[in-house]
Design an enzyme around this catalytic site. Structure first.
Site, PDB file in Angstrom:
ATOM      1  N   CYS A   1      52.065 -16.411   5.804  1.00 40.47           N
ATOM      2  CA  CYS A   1      51.038 -17.253   5.189  1.00 40.47           C
ATOM      3  C   CYS A   1      50.408 -18.062   6.315  1.00 40.47           C
ATOM      4  O   CYS A   1      51.116 -18.796   7.024  1.00 40.47           O
ATOM      5  CB  CYS A   1      51.698 -18.182   4.176  1.00 40.47           C
ATOM      6  SG  CYS A   1      50.606 -19.407   3.460  1.00 40.47           S
ATOM      7  N   ASN A   2      49.108 -17.901   6.505  1.00 39.90           N
ATOM      8  CA  ASN A   2      48.429 -18.622   7.587  1.00 39.90           C
ATOM      9  C   ASN A   2      48.477 -20.130   7.360  1.00 39.90           C
ATOM     10  O   ASN A   2      48.647 -20.902   8.306  1.00 39.90           O
ATOM     11  CB  ASN A   2      46.964 -18.185   7.677  1.00 39.90           C
ATOM     12  CG  ASN A   2      46.835 -16.733   8.099  1.00 39.90           C
ATOM     13  OD1 ASN A   2      46.625 -16.434   9.261  1.00 39.90           O
ATOM     14  ND2 ASN A   2      46.984 -15.810   7.163  1.00 39.90           N
ATOM     15  N   THR A   3      48.305 -20.537   6.105  1.00 42.12           N
ATOM     16  CA  THR A   3      48.263 -21.971   5.800  1.00 42.12           C
ATOM     17  C   THR A   3      49.628 -22.609   6.052  1.00 42.12           C
ATOM     18  O   THR A   3      49.719 -23.685   6.660  1.00 42.12           O
ATOM     19  CB  THR A   3      47.836 -22.192   4.339  1.00 42.12           C
ATOM     20  OG1 THR A   3      46.750 -21.307   4.036  1.00 42.12           O
ATOM     21  CG2 THR A   3      47.419 -23.612   4.092  1.00 42.12           C
TER      22      THR A   3
ATOM     23  N   TYR B   1      48.214 -23.006  -1.617  1.00 47.87           N
ATOM     24  CA  TYR B   1      48.557 -24.019  -0.625  1.00 47.87           C
ATOM     25  C   TYR B   1      47.290 -24.549   0.055  1.00 47.87           C
ATOM     26  O   TYR B   1      47.298 -25.631   0.617  1.00 47.87           O
ATOM     27  CB  TYR B   1      49.413 -23.401   0.492  1.00 47.87           C
ATOM     28  CG  TYR B   1      50.888 -23.210   0.206  1.00 47.87           C
ATOM     29  CD1 TYR B   1      51.448 -23.553  -1.020  1.00 47.87           C
ATOM     30  CD2 TYR B   1      51.732 -22.679   1.186  1.00 47.87           C
ATOM     31  CE1 TYR B   1      52.811 -23.357  -1.247  1.00 47.87           C
ATOM     32  CE2 TYR B   1      53.086 -22.496   0.967  1.00 47.87           C
ATOM     33  CZ  TYR B   1      53.629 -22.827  -0.253  1.00 47.87           C
ATOM     34  OH  TYR B   1      54.962 -22.637  -0.463  1.00 47.87           O
ATOM     35  N   GLY B   2      46.229 -23.712   0.044  1.00 49.20           N
ATOM     36  CA  GLY B   2      45.033 -23.943   0.853  1.00 49.20           C
ATOM     37  C   GLY B   2      44.487 -25.360   0.868  1.00 49.20           C
ATOM     38  O   GLY B   2      44.018 -25.822   1.903  1.00 49.20           O
TER      39      GLY B   2
ATOM     40  N   ASP C   1      55.543 -16.663   1.335  1.00 48.14           N
ATOM     41  CA  ASP C   1      54.109 -16.959   1.208  1.00 48.14           C
ATOM     42  C   ASP C   1      53.928 -17.905   0.024  1.00 48.14           C
ATOM     43  O   ASP C   1      54.831 -18.075  -0.797  1.00 48.14           O
ATOM     44  CB  ASP C   1      53.307 -15.664   0.978  1.00 48.14           C
ATOM     45  CG  ASP C   1      51.809 -15.934   0.841  1.00 48.14           C
ATOM     46  OD1 ASP C   1      51.248 -16.611   1.718  1.00 48.14           O
ATOM     47  OD2 ASP C   1      51.207 -15.521  -0.164  1.00 48.14           O
ATOM     48  N   SER C   2      52.730 -18.478  -0.086  1.00 51.48           N
ATOM     49  CA  SER C   2      52.416 -19.313  -1.237  1.00 51.48           C
ATOM     50  C   SER C   2      52.373 -18.468  -2.511  1.00 51.48           C
ATOM     51  O   SER C   2      52.353 -19.011  -3.608  1.00 51.48           O
ATOM     52  CB  SER C   2      51.056 -19.974  -1.038  1.00 51.48           C
ATOM     53  OG  SER C   2      50.055 -18.973  -0.981  1.00 51.48           O
TER      54      SER C   2
ATOM     55  N   CYS D   1      43.755 -15.120   5.923  1.00 52.04           N
ATOM     56  CA  CYS D   1      44.625 -15.507   4.810  1.00 52.04           C
ATOM     57  C   CYS D   1      45.275 -14.220   4.333  1.00 52.04           C
ATOM     58  O   CYS D   1      44.584 -13.210   4.140  1.00 52.04           O
ATOM     59  CB  CYS D   1      43.787 -16.140   3.691  1.00 52.04           C
ATOM     60  SG  CYS D   1      44.674 -16.299   2.122  1.00 52.04           S
ATOM     61  N   THR D   2      46.595 -14.250   4.176  1.00 47.44           N
ATOM     62  CA  THR D   2      47.300 -12.993   3.893  1.00 47.44           C
ATOM     63  C   THR D   2      46.988 -12.427   2.503  1.00 47.44           C
ATOM     64  O   THR D   2      47.307 -11.275   2.223  1.00 47.44           O
ATOM     65  CB  THR D   2      48.822 -13.175   4.053  1.00 47.44           C
ATOM     66  OG1 THR D   2      49.243 -14.308   3.270  1.00 47.44           O
ATOM     67  CG2 THR D   2      49.185 -13.382   5.506  1.00 47.44           C
ATOM     68  N   HIS D   3      46.382 -13.214   1.642  1.00 44.90           N
ATOM     69  CA  HIS D   3      45.956 -12.667   0.348  1.00 44.90           C
ATOM     70  C   HIS D   3      44.767 -11.698   0.509  1.00 44.90           C
ATOM     71  O   HIS D   3      44.593 -10.791  -0.297  1.00 44.90           O
ATOM     72  CB  HIS D   3      45.512 -13.790  -0.600  1.00 44.90           C
ATOM     73  CG  HIS D   3      46.640 -14.505  -1.288  1.00 44.90           C
ATOM     74  ND1 HIS D   3      47.433 -15.418  -0.640  1.00 44.90           N
ATOM     75  CD2 HIS D   3      47.084 -14.446  -2.571  1.00 44.90           C
ATOM     76  CE1 HIS D   3      48.322 -15.901  -1.497  1.00 44.90           C
ATOM     77  NE2 HIS D   3      48.127 -15.328  -2.682  1.00 44.90           N
TER      78      HIS D   3
END
Ligand code: DGL
Length: 262
Positions: free
Chosen positions: A74-76, A42-43, A10-11, A184-186
């Site tokens: 991470c979706n982004t 990363y967004g 992930d970012s 968003c995984t956050h």
């Protein structure tokens, strides 16, 4: 290959919201988690830049840890790189899917909200998923700018989080959104704060579905590991103490991560 670990990337800390399901669903598997916190968020980076970061991370996971599969938690990064990853490497990849389908199916008001990053909304995957599954619902999107930085700082509640949630979610509720997809995984780490402020909003965290998909892919490739003591390693391109503290707070695990430069 079966005894090799699974890479999770992930970012930053977001992928831990997926890792927590993987850890409980796959008790015999080893994991290597990489937080690219030195380059987070990363967004708002370009897809080219994100692809280069993700390639460096996957090169490290393959050359140093011989991973058998990578979960792009991470979706982004999925939006920017999943096709190129599948072209470039021979191991299988699991990417994040925006959970539009389950949201559309269970929304009563037929208005669903998605909170994600600008990168995710700009990707082909998000547009295609909406075209395919959101024909009879209205999708209200909002980029959760600023939230990822606060979470990377270890904050999951408090005044700043509350005021951003209010800014992003109150207009959705006014538009009659009854189901919120965390794109968003956050953001699953904000679920208690969201539920506290918006008790009537139902929340969809795609992480359990991603874990199931990982199980399926392991089965298809006959990659399942034997019963043994699990090893889980953590690396970050940011500060190791910050990752250790976050994992302890959110996953209840005491770890000693290592800082790496990639
Ligand atoms: N966790 C990430 C996601 O799922 C990205 C957050 C960011 O770095 O902007 O999209």
């Amino acid at each position: 290959m079966n005894s090799s670990p699974i890479g999770v990337i992930d970012s930053g800390f977001g992928g831990l919201s997926v890792l927590r399901y993987l850890l409980s669903d796959l008790p015999n598997e080893d994991f290597v988690y990489i937080a690219d916190s030195g380059f987070c968020p990363y967004g708002r980076r370009s897809f080219d830049e994100i692809r280069q970061r993700v390639f460096s991370i996957v090169d490290f996971l393959i050359s140093e840890h011989n991973v058998k599969l990578v979960v792009v938690a991470c979706n982004t990064a999925t939006a920017a790189a999943i096709d190129s990853l599948r072209e470039k490497y021979s191991i299988p990849f699991v990417g994040m899917e925006p959970a539009i389908k389950p949201a559309a199916l269970s929304s009563k008001s037929k208005v669903v909200g998605v909170l994600a990053t600008e990168g995710t909304f700009n990707g082909r995957l998000f547009k295609q998923t909406c075209e395919k599954f959101a024909n009879d619902v209205k999708v209200v999107v909002r980029a959760g700018n600023g939230l990822v930085e606060l979470i990377e700082d270890g904050q999951t509640d408090g005044e700043e989080i509350d005021s951003l949630l209010n800014e992003y979610l109150a207009p959705m509720v006014e538009e009659n959104v009854d189901l919120l997809v965390l794109g968003c995984t956050h953001f699953p780490f904000l679920q208690p704060a969201i539920e506290h402020k918006f008790p009537n909003l139902r929340i969809i965290d795609p992480a359990p579905a991603i874990s199931k998909q990982t199980i399926n892919l392991l089965a298809v490739n006959e990659f399942h590991s034997e019963d043994k003591m699990r090893i889980c390693r953590f690396f970050t391109t940011g500060l190791a103490e910050k990752l250790d503290a976050f994992v302890e707070k959110m996953l209840g695990m005491k770890i000693k991560s290592r800082q790496i430069s990639l």
